[in-house]
Design a protein around this motif. Structure first.
Motif, short mmCIF file in Angstrom:
data_model
loop_
_atom_site.label_atom_id
_atom_site.label_comp_id
_atom_site.label_asym_id
_atom_site.label_seq_id
_atom_site.Cartn_x
_atom_site.Cartn_y
_atom_site.Cartn_z
N ARG A 280 0.83 -1.21 0.00
CA ARG A 280 0.00 0.00 0.00
C ARG A 280 0.87 1.26 0.00
NH1 ARG A 280 -5.00 0.68 1.71
NH2 ARG A 280 -4.44 2.06 3.44
N GLN B 48 3.78 1.37 -1.42
CA GLN B 48 4.66 1.25 -2.60
C GLN B 48 6.14 1.21 -2.25
OE1 GLN B 48 2.79 4.64 -4.87
NE2 GLN B 48 2.45 3.02 -6.36
N LEU B 49 6.48 0.44 -1.23
CA LEU B 49 7.89 0.26 -0.89
C LEU B 49 8.55 -0.72 -1.85
CD1 LEU B 49 7.64 0.08 3.01
CD2 LEU B 49 7.94 2.07 1.54
N ASP B 50 9.89 -0.87 -1.74
CA ASP B 50 10.59 -1.84 -2.59
C ASP B 50 10.59 -3.21 -1.90
OD1 ASP B 50 12.63 -1.80 -0.64
OD2 ASP B 50 13.66 -0.17 -1.66
N ARG C 176 -6.42 -4.65 -1.18
CA ARG C 176 -5.38 -5.16 -0.30
C ARG C 176 -5.67 -4.85 1.15
NH1 ARG C 176 -0.82 -2.00 -3.21
NH2 ARG C 176 -2.69 -0.78 -3.64
N PRO D 31 12.08 7.25 -0.25
CA PRO D 31 12.22 6.42 -1.44
C PRO D 31 13.60 5.78 -1.61
CG PRO D 31 12.14 8.76 -2.02
CD PRO D 31 11.81 8.66 -0.56
N PHE E 81 15.59 1.08 -5.47
CA PHE E 81 15.08 -0.06 -6.21
C PHE E 81 13.82 0.36 -6.94
CE2 PHE E 81 17.25 -2.63 -2.93
CZ PHE E 81 17.99 -3.41 -3.78
N LYS E 82 13.48 -0.41 -7.98
CA LYS E 82 12.15 -0.23 -8.52
C LYS E 82 11.19 -0.49 -7.38
CE LYS E 82 11.98 -2.95 -12.06
NZ LYS E 82 11.67 -3.65 -13.31
N THR E 83 10.30 0.44 -7.10
CA THR E 83 9.34 0.17 -6.04
C THR E 83 8.21 -0.66 -6.61
OG1 THR E 83 8.24 2.23 -6.54
CG2 THR E 83 9.86 2.25 -4.75
N TYR E 84 7.40 -1.10 -5.71
CA TYR E 84 6.24 -1.91 -6.05
C TYR E 84 5.41 -1.15 -7.06
CZ TYR E 84 2.10 -4.65 -5.37
OH TYR E 84 1.03 -5.45 -5.58
N LYS E 85 5.10 -1.79 -8.21
CA LYS E 85 4.59 -1.01 -9.33
C LYS E 85 3.09 -0.73 -9.30
CE LYS E 85 6.66 -3.75 -12.21
NZ LYS E 85 7.53 -4.43 -11.25
N SER E 86 2.36 -1.47 -8.48
CA SER E 86 0.91 -1.34 -8.51
C SER E 86 0.47 -0.01 -7.89
CB SER E 86 0.30 -2.51 -7.77
OG SER E 86 -1.09 -2.55 -7.99
N ARG E 87 -0.81 0.18 -7.85
CA ARG E 87 -1.40 1.41 -7.32
C ARG E 87 -1.09 1.60 -5.83
NH1 ARG E 87 -4.35 -2.95 -7.23
NH2 ARG E 87 -5.97 -3.24 -5.68
N PRO E 88 -1.03 2.85 -5.35
CA PRO E 88 -0.85 3.07 -3.90
C PRO E 88 -2.12 2.68 -3.15
CG PRO E 88 -1.29 5.15 -5.02
CD PRO E 88 -1.18 4.11 -6.08
N GLY E 89 -2.01 2.51 -1.84
CA GLY E 89 -3.18 2.15 -1.05
C GLY E 89 -4.15 3.31 -0.93
N ARG E 90 -5.44 2.99 -0.94
CA ARG E 90 -6.44 4.04 -0.69
C ARG E 90 -6.52 4.28 0.81
NH1 ARG E 90 -11.08 0.79 -3.65
NH2 ARG E 90 -9.73 -0.88 -2.93
#
Lengths: 210, 210, 210
Positions: free
Chosen positions: A25, A27-29, A85, B146, B195-204
């Protein structure tokens, strides 16, 4: 593997998954997933062992850490498949809460012989992982949500302590107490169960108080 | 004084300086500098010793507390000379992180014999002081920034654990692992490595989820 | 019951009341009152015992937990009668701070023999419960308030340590140190006593630093 050990691994694994979901949530690595997953997974039990003056469980058996690492990697690659999630996080948290309410009460009773300590340790162990996860991830704390949360842990820990006092066999006590806690928390999530909250006015901000 | 002891005092001192710098950013009084400086300085090692079931290091040797006090007073009288206190805080934090990743791994390995525990203790010890400082000072957590942070601690702790496993002499392992961690974190600060961070959408936000 | 034991129960009880008052400000349910009340009540002493490597006090004597439970229920039914719950919270916190500064210093001196450790343990024990309460309830931290707070704990712990060093009888040392801490914190609350804070500019937000 006994039922208690199974509950223990299950609690660690599902809390690790909630930590990894919180990382997703935010968007960490991948390392953020490992870190938040591991801390959430082993946090409650670490706290329990420290308070009871016992050796910390994962220092003696690092397999628990590897479970957290595996779960965090799994969540990293699959979390995008989940529609909400946060809902998954809350339901897994409910499973972990229930498992740890039992484990905490069992270890607390074992170490002190006092029902009060058993119940308190059940509640603390069950809620500590989630508190830590929310603090570290900057999420609003599950503690302050309106539906029933701590009560579920309290019910599970009390049920286990009562059944243990009545000399019910350990595996039955554990199973019944786990189910009780999960039903209470699950009902709260599904139907929004809540107690009447404190009826008076909310607190003012400190700077508004004359 | 051995190299490990030197790293230990250095880690305490630079973390104490970051705590005092956070106090200066929040415009606290001198006691606030002493308090945040001391807690940040001795926090990581306290946590490490509690988890490993060892006596807490500064209870046996209060000189560590006096180091924190001295550093906090020094920062109180000199922080205004620094152009960006937050940048200085991040760079000192990088030194402390590297020193504690090594110290934590060394003590964890020593106490448990398990490489997994060594690595985990390195990471926890290195990151705990900064987490505590940011929580207490109400700063945004370094964890959620980040660029690479936990990874640097992980690299340093893993390097030390590997070299120790290969029977490299302690002082060389410690020096190489310290340098590795500092290069990784320093590179992240200097060049924004991430690092490339987690690519999906951020948490609502929880209240926006139906 | 000795004077130190009385101070101990008093500290637990008033900190429990501040936790329950924070729960009332957040409009939690009765279980929220019990939870926040208990954690705030026993938090400081738990932390003290963990650091000193002693058995956690309420695990050996669960009566402390029952005190917290009783106080939390009392606050649940009476908090609406109070005009400003936050002011009451701050004044009770002042009593708890003073009691725990003495208890923490006494136990710290007893366990280590070092005046530095006595003073540090007094300050940590006195402030930890309030820090925990504010973190869990999402209140602004008492630590970051402008008036004197940590200093009161430091004064009380130092006074006790000094009097103990001069071989003043325990009950007189404890009473004088308690009164000293309470006068300092009470004066800060009543008259807004504060030190000159750090005179330089406040910290910028991390994202505004070039």
């Amino acid at each position: 593997m006994t039922l208690l050990q199974l509950l223990d691994y299950a609690g660690v694994a599902v809390f690790a998954a909630t930590g990894a979901l919180a990382a997703s949530r935010k968007q960490l690595d991948i390392i953020g997933f490992l870190f938040l997953g591991s801390i959430t997974g082993i946090g409650g039990g670490t706290f329990r062992d420290l308070i009871l003056g016992m050796p910390v469980f994962w220092v003696g058996n690092p397999a628990y850490v590897l479970v957290c690492v595996g779960i965090a990697v799994l969540v990293f690659f699959t979390a995008h498949l989940v529609e909400s999630r946060y809902k998954l996080l809350l339901w897994l948290d409910a499973v972990g809460l229930s498992a740890y309410a039992v484990m905490g009460a069992a270890k607390g009773l074992d170490a002190s012989g006092s029902p009060t300590v058993g119940i308190v340790m059940g509640v603390l162990t069950a809620t500590f992982g989630g508190i830590l996860r929310d603090l570290l991830a900057g999420e609003p704390s599950v503690l302050l949500r309106p539906e029933i949360y701590v009560t579920a842990a309290l019910t599970g820990a009390s049920a286990f302590t009562l059944l243990d006092f009545l000399h019910v066999p350990l595996s039955i006590s554990a199973l019944v107490a786990f189910a009780t806690a999960f039903l209470v928390r699950g009902g709260a999530l599904k139907f929004g169960w809540s107690f009447k909250t404190y009826k008076s006015r909310p607190g003012r901000r400190p700077e508004d108080i004359p």
